[in-house]
Design an enzyme around this catalytic site. Structure first.
Site, PDB file in Angstrom:
ATOM      1  N   LYS A   5       0.843  -1.198   0.000  1.00  0.00           N
ATOM      2  CA  LYS A   5       0.000   0.000   0.000  1.00  0.00           C
ATOM      3  C   LYS A   5       0.881   1.251   0.000  1.00  0.00           C
ATOM      4  O   LYS A   5       2.086   1.191   0.191  1.00  0.00           O
ATOM      5  CB  LYS A   5      -0.906   0.005   1.231  1.00  0.00           C
ATOM      6  CG  LYS A   5      -0.135   0.091   2.540  1.00  0.00           C
ATOM      7  CD  LYS A   5      -1.053   0.139   3.740  1.00  0.00           C
ATOM      8  CE  LYS A   5      -0.228   0.291   5.029  1.00  0.00           C
ATOM      9  NZ  LYS A   5      -1.062   0.477   6.213  1.00  0.00           N
ATOM     10  N   ARG A  34     -10.211   1.083  15.475  1.00  0.00           N
ATOM     11  CA  ARG A  34     -10.148   1.666  14.130  1.00  0.00           C
ATOM     12  C   ARG A  34     -11.060   0.820  13.257  1.00  0.00           C
ATOM     13  O   ARG A  34     -12.264   0.789  13.485  1.00  0.00           O
ATOM     14  CB  ARG A  34      -8.679   1.697  13.661  1.00  0.00           C
ATOM     15  CG  ARG A  34      -8.393   2.718  12.572  1.00  0.00           C
ATOM     16  CD  ARG A  34      -6.911   2.767  12.233  1.00  0.00           C
ATOM     17  NE  ARG A  34      -6.401   1.491  11.725  1.00  0.00           N
ATOM     18  CZ  ARG A  34      -5.146   1.315  11.306  1.00  0.00           C
ATOM     19  NH1 ARG A  34      -4.276   2.312  11.347  1.00  0.00           N
ATOM     20  NH2 ARG A  34      -4.750   0.139  10.855  1.00  0.00           N
ATOM     21  N   TYR A  67      14.689  31.324   5.060  1.00  0.00           N
ATOM     22  CA  TYR A  67      13.586  32.141   5.559  1.00  0.00           C
ATOM     23  C   TYR A  67      13.646  32.315   7.077  1.00  0.00           C
ATOM     24  O   TYR A  67      13.879  31.362   7.823  1.00  0.00           O
ATOM     25  CB  TYR A  67      12.248  31.506   5.197  1.00  0.00           C
ATOM     26  CG  TYR A  67      11.912  31.528   3.732  1.00  0.00           C
ATOM     27  CD1 TYR A  67      11.869  32.722   3.023  1.00  0.00           C
ATOM     28  CD2 TYR A  67      11.613  30.351   3.049  1.00  0.00           C
ATOM     29  CE1 TYR A  67      11.539  32.742   1.681  1.00  0.00           C
ATOM     30  CE2 TYR A  67      11.283  30.361   1.702  1.00  0.00           C
ATOM     31  CZ  TYR A  67      11.257  31.566   1.023  1.00  0.00           C
ATOM     32  OH  TYR A  67      10.936  31.587  -0.310  1.00  0.00           O
ATOM     33  N   MET A 103      10.252  25.098  -0.004  1.00  0.00           N
ATOM     34  CA  MET A 103       9.473  24.197  -0.835  1.00  0.00           C
ATOM     35  C   MET A 103      10.359  23.359  -1.751  1.00  0.00           C
ATOM     36  O   MET A 103      10.098  22.172  -1.971  1.00  0.00           O
ATOM     37  CB  MET A 103       8.457  24.970  -1.681  1.00  0.00           C
ATOM     38  CG  MET A 103       7.583  24.052  -2.526  1.00  0.00           C
ATOM     39  SD  MET A 103       6.383  24.921  -3.540  1.00  0.00           S
ATOM     40  CE  MET A 103       5.227  25.481  -2.295  1.00  0.00           C
TER      41      MET A 103
END
Length: 372
Positions: A33, A131, A261, A309
């Protein structure tokens, strides 16, 4: 020439599966998966089958159908199925389906009717994860409904299963409690007149540490890709993924230069900076700002300042560095490079997330050990 890449060693997957398969008399379902935990679902599936896997496991119907379209014919189980899906396509393709409630069972019955063949089902009991699955109080109702549907020829109950909470913490008492609930649930299965071929509970951790939970089928996921689910234990597994990039730009800056940044990092001396063209769009967690380990020039370094990014910066101090040099974010660790475990520790997550993030982005995925 590549700018950044994720390399996947398919021979490592084969080796890991072969080793896992040899440790149990049970059949083995390789869980692929999440695009094969970021390693590429179809290539990983083929490698796992080469290594001796008997089954493949996925979450979604689309994942299962993709495996069938790739020519894979072994048993496949899909278990995360929202209402309203075209389940008849899965039934037609011979995909086994997980069932967690009576309402879901009713959808499976209808899917079998549309497909013109019984749906192959694995009934899930919730043994404590809270779950997926029917609780122990709901379990008799699901079993009775499944037994009736099977008697009517609408479904075939192939398996009964559950999932552990704490198997990655060997000795945790919850694991024993879940195992006891599973045995209780199996007793109810027999009383309902069902005789499923497969009982399965063991994930990677239980496959490695709890032979009493192997039953008829084990379901390793993370271990297939060479990563350990148990902190501090490697089990001889061989990591299959390496993430690396080439230095895009270098520059010399004086002491006191703010980097990236927000200037959350400031050089404490004149330094050589290396700009690496990978960022959070490529799977690098922003939480790796000022913490993510990277090997460059044979030296382990730490990301300097905020991850952007598309890029991040390394402070290399006085060390020489040039555009085109290779920065390794993680790999096997054999050559001193960081591992996925190191990254998980640095950013406060788990190794599962690290490889899945890096392997499922715009960075090209390349394969070693491909077979014709």
């Amino acid at each position: 020439m590549w700018q950044a890449e994720v390399r996947v060693d398919l021979d490592a997957i084969r080796e890991n599966v072969s080793w896992l398969r040899s440790g149990s008399a049970a059949e083995l379902m390789a869980v692929v998966k999440g695009d094969g935990y970021g390693h590429g679902m179809v290539p990983a599936a083929h490698a796992a089958l080469d290594g001796g896997a008997d089954w493949l496991g996925v979450c979604t119907l689309d994942e299962a159908l993709t495996l069938r379209r790739a020519g894979i014919t072994v048993p496949v189980l899909a278990w995360l199925l929202a209402p309203g899906l075209p389940l008849h396509e899965g039934v037609t393709a011979g995909i086994d389906l997980g069932v967690a409630s009576v309402a879901q069972l009713e959808e499976m019955v209808e899917a079998g009717r549309v497909a013109g063949r019984p749906a192959r089902l694995h009934l899930k009991i919730d043994t404590g994860l809270s779950r997926g699955g029917a609780t122990i109080s709901e379990w008799p109702e699901l079993l009775d409904a499944a037994a009736k549907a099977q008697a009517d020829g609408a479904v075939e109950v192939v398996g009964v299963w559950s999932h552990f909470v704490y198997a990655d913490a060997p000795g945790h008492p919850t694991t024993d409690r879940q195992l006891a609930v599973f045995h209780e649930g199996l007793g109810m299965v027999e009383k309902a007149g069902l005789r499923p071929r497969y009982r399965h509970l063991a994930n990677s951790a239980a496959t490695l540490t709890r032979p009493d939970a192997h039953f008829d089928l084990v379901r390793p996921g993370l271990a297939v890709y060479g990563l350990s689910p148990v902190a501090g234990e490697r089990f001889g597994l061989r990591p299959a993924m390496t993430a690396r990039a080439r230095v895009m730009l270098t520059k010399q800056v004086p002491a006191g230069a703010g980097v990236s940044y927000g200037h959350t990092y400031t050089t404490d001396r004149a330094s050589n900076l290396a700009v690496i063209p990978l960022g959070y769009a490529d799977g690098v967690p922003r939480d790796a700002s000022n913490s993510g380990p990277v090997q460059l020039g044979g030296v382990r370094r730490t990301i300097s300042g905020r991850v952007c990014m598309d890029q991040f910066v390394l402070d290399c101090g006085d060390d020489p560095v040039a555009p085109g040099d290779v920065a390794t974010l993680f790999g096997t660790g054999r050559d001193g490079e960081p591992t996925a475990d190191d990254w998980a520790e640095a950013v406060g997550t788990i190794n599962y997330e690290i490889v899945t993030r890096f392997g499922s982005t715009r960075v090209p995925r390349c394969y070693d050990g491909e077979r014709p």
